[in-house]
Design a protein around this motif. Structure first.
Motif, PDB file in Angstrom:
ATOM      1  N   ASP A  42     -43.748  30.930  65.248  1.00 12.81           N
ATOM      2  CA  ASP A  42     -42.726  31.601  64.266  1.00 12.81           C
ATOM      3  C   ASP A  42     -41.433  32.239  64.571  1.00 12.81           C
ATOM      4  OD1 ASP A  42     -44.591  30.004  62.298  1.00 12.81           O
ATOM      5  OD2 ASP A  42     -45.743  31.812  62.340  1.00 12.81           O
ATOM      6  N   SER A  43     -40.194  31.721  64.352  1.00 13.26           N
ATOM      7  CA  SER A  43     -39.074  32.279  64.064  1.00 13.26           C
ATOM      8  C   SER A  43     -39.001  33.275  63.130  1.00 13.26           C
ATOM      9  CB  SER A  43     -38.000  31.375  64.288  1.00 13.26           C
ATOM     10  OG  SER A  43     -36.438  31.990  64.683  1.00 13.26           O
ATOM     11  N   ILE A  44     -38.858  34.841  63.314  1.00 12.59           N
ATOM     12  CA  ILE A  44     -39.062  35.193  61.808  1.00 12.59           C
ATOM     13  C   ILE A  44     -37.857  35.566  61.601  1.00 12.59           C
ATOM     14  CG2 ILE A  44     -39.048  37.955  61.224  1.00 12.59           C
ATOM     15  CD1 ILE A  44     -41.584  36.418  61.712  1.00 12.59           C
ATOM     16  N   SER A  45     -36.810  35.367  62.133  1.00 13.73           N
ATOM     17  CA  SER A  45     -34.677  35.991  61.963  1.00 13.73           C
ATOM     18  C   SER A  45     -33.662  35.189  63.326  1.00 13.73           C
ATOM     19  CB  SER A  45     -35.106  37.607  61.235  1.00 13.73           C
ATOM     20  OG  SER A  45     -34.667  37.844  63.051  1.00 13.73           O
ATOM     21  N   ASP A  46     -32.986  35.234  62.997  1.00 16.04           N
ATOM     22  CA  ASP A  46     -32.040  35.132  64.003  1.00 16.04           C
ATOM     23  C   ASP A  46     -31.713  36.142  64.421  1.00 16.04           C
ATOM     24  OD1 ASP A  46     -30.429  37.488  62.085  1.00 16.04           O
ATOM     25  OD2 ASP A  46     -28.766  36.045  61.702  1.00 16.04           O
ATOM     26  N   LYS A  47     -32.748  37.537  64.642  1.00 13.68           N
ATOM     27  CA  LYS A  47     -32.411  38.146  65.746  1.00 13.68           C
ATOM     28  C   LYS A  47     -33.241  38.014  67.052  1.00 13.68           C
ATOM     29  CE  LYS A  47     -31.840  42.354  62.041  1.00 13.68           C
ATOM     30  NZ  LYS A  47     -30.961  42.004  62.881  1.00 13.68           N
ATOM     31  N   ARG A  48     -33.995  36.729  67.293  1.00 12.68           N
ATOM     32  CA  ARG A  48     -34.014  36.192  67.832  1.00 12.68           C
ATOM     33  C   ARG A  48     -36.023  36.867  68.401  1.00 12.68           C
ATOM     34  NH1 ARG A  48     -30.357  35.521  73.575  1.00 12.68           N
ATOM     35  NH2 ARG A  48     -32.552  34.292  74.350  1.00 12.68           N
ATOM     36  N   ILE A  49     -36.491  37.110  66.952  1.00 14.47           N
ATOM     37  CA  ILE A  49     -37.900  37.853  67.231  1.00 14.47           C
ATOM     38  C   ILE A  49     -38.606  36.406  66.899  1.00 14.47           C
ATOM     39  CG2 ILE A  49     -39.374  39.389  65.872  1.00 14.47           C
ATOM     40  CD1 ILE A  49     -37.147  41.001  64.855  1.00 14.47           C
ATOM     41  N   TYR A  50     -40.288  36.484  67.504  1.00 16.94           N
ATOM     42  CA  TYR A  50     -40.732  35.587  67.865  1.00 16.94           C
ATOM     43  C   TYR A  50     -42.541  35.961  67.688  1.00 16.94           C
ATOM     44  CZ  TYR A  50     -37.293  33.423  68.843  1.00 16.94           C
ATOM     45  OH  TYR A  50     -36.185  32.525  69.521  1.00 16.94           O
ATOM     46  N   ARG A  51     -42.994  35.177  66.147  1.00 19.80           N
ATOM     47  CA  ARG A  51     -44.190  35.706  66.108  1.00 19.80           C
ATOM     48  C   ARG A  51     -45.897  34.934  66.684  1.00 19.80           C
ATOM     49  NH1 ARG A  51     -46.613  39.148  62.171  1.00 19.80           N
ATOM     50  NH2 ARG A  51     -45.170  38.735  60.205  1.00 19.80           N
ATOM     51  N   LEU A  52     -46.736  34.854  66.858  1.00 20.05           N
ATOM     52  CA  LEU A  52     -47.829  33.678  67.226  1.00 20.05           C
ATOM     53  C   LEU A  52     -48.794  34.926  68.160  1.00 20.05           C
ATOM     54  CD1 LEU A  52     -46.987  33.388  71.667  1.00 20.05           C
ATOM     55  CD2 LEU A  52     -46.183  35.458  69.838  1.00 20.05           C
ATOM     56  N   PRO A  53     -49.654  34.135  67.686  1.00 23.47           N
ATOM     57  CA  PRO A  53     -51.332  34.482  67.043  1.00 23.47           C
ATOM     58  C   PRO A  53     -51.079  34.562  69.266  1.00 23.47           C
ATOM     59  CG  PRO A  53     -51.403  32.454  66.491  1.00 23.47           C
ATOM     60  CD  PRO A  53     -50.024  32.435  67.018  1.00 23.47           C
TER      61      PRO A  53
END
Length: 274
Positions: free
Chosen positions: A52-63
């Motif tokens: 998942d891309s959280i925002s345009d700040k290049r922050i990503y979520r993953l299990p």
């Protein structure tokens, strides 16, 4: 390091099995993501179908881990915390937690986690910031509760890329917030607030200014891995923005390296915003 030697000789782990990384500790979705990233046709857009891309700040979520592993790992950290072993602070801002190097978790856990599993992902997410050349790390556990560390003020990490995994336990509030890159501040920063999801991790640039809001109840435990690229930081220290002046250090130190006499160090382009 004296503390590490004492711990190695005297500490009795509650869960010795967690000291060697196993695929069974890792979320099936995470293993699928790594499998994709190591495939011949892997690219950034394809990776975004797995995380998942959280925002345009290049922050990503993953299990990252299974919930069962998170539970057992916290039990091991609590066992160490309650022991009489000498303990160092995780970093200059956190008072409560565990330095994983001192506990002997680098060689067979954190290093293979970085090399085998995380770098194929960061190579696609952050190729311009050393994501494909992460050759060292600093890893630690941080703990937040009402009567210990409650929150964390705005800061940036001594890392090219950071992994922050929520391990548990039961807690409310304590969200993370992210602002500008330290290299490109704006007059009125736009912040994004992100909730913790137990067993899932956030990947972000080390230079992203961020902090943690106060927990309202319970205990929050997180695994932090500061991943470093000597090919980037050998050119410019990310903390002082100067050419590094090196001194000898044990282990990975702060991630800088010396090249043998006459050898040209392998380098990558600095992050485009530095």
């Amino acid at each position: 390091m004296a503390r590490k030697a004492i711990i190695s000789q005297c500490y009795k782990p509650k869960h010795p099995e967690v000291y060697v990384l196993q695929d069974s500790f890792l979320a099936p979705e995470f293993l699928e993501t790594v499998k994709y990233c190591t495939s011949q046709d892997a690219d950034f857009q394809g990776l975004l179908r797995h995380i998942d891309s959280i925002s345009d700040k290049r922050i990503y979520r993953l299990p990252v881990f299974t919930e069962e592993f998170c539970r057992v790992f916290i039990e091991e950290m609590e066992n160490f915390e309650q022991s009489k072993m000498p303990k160092g602070r995780p970093n200059t801002m956190n008072n409560y937690g565990v330095l994983l190097n001192e506990l002997g978790l680098y060689e067979a856990f954190i290093t293979p986690l970085r090399e085998k599993y995380l770098q194929p992902i960061t190579c696609l997410l952050y190729p311009d910031c050393g994501g494909g050349f992460l050759d060292s790390h600093k890893a630690f556990i941080v703990k937040y509760s009402l009567h210990e560390d409650l929150d964390l003020s705005s800061h940036y990490d001594n890392a090219e890329v950071t992994l922050n995994v929520s391990l548990g336990k039961e807690f409310t509030e304590g969200n993370l917030y992210f602002g500008d890159l330290r290299q490109a501040p704006t007059p009125v920063p736009k912040y994004v607030e992100i909730e913790h999801v137990v067993s899932q991790g956030l990947l972000h640039l080390g230079g992203q200014i961020h902090g943690a809001l106060p927990v309202a109840s319970g205990e929050r435990w997180n695994l932090i891995v500061w991943m470093r690229s000597s090919a980037v930081r050998n050119q410019l220290c990310p903390m002082c923005n100067k050419k590094p002046e090196l001194v000898d250090a044990e282990g990975f130190g702060d991630g800088f390296t010396r090249s043998p006499e006459g050898d040209m160090p392998k380098t990558v382009d600095l992050c485009s915003l530095i």
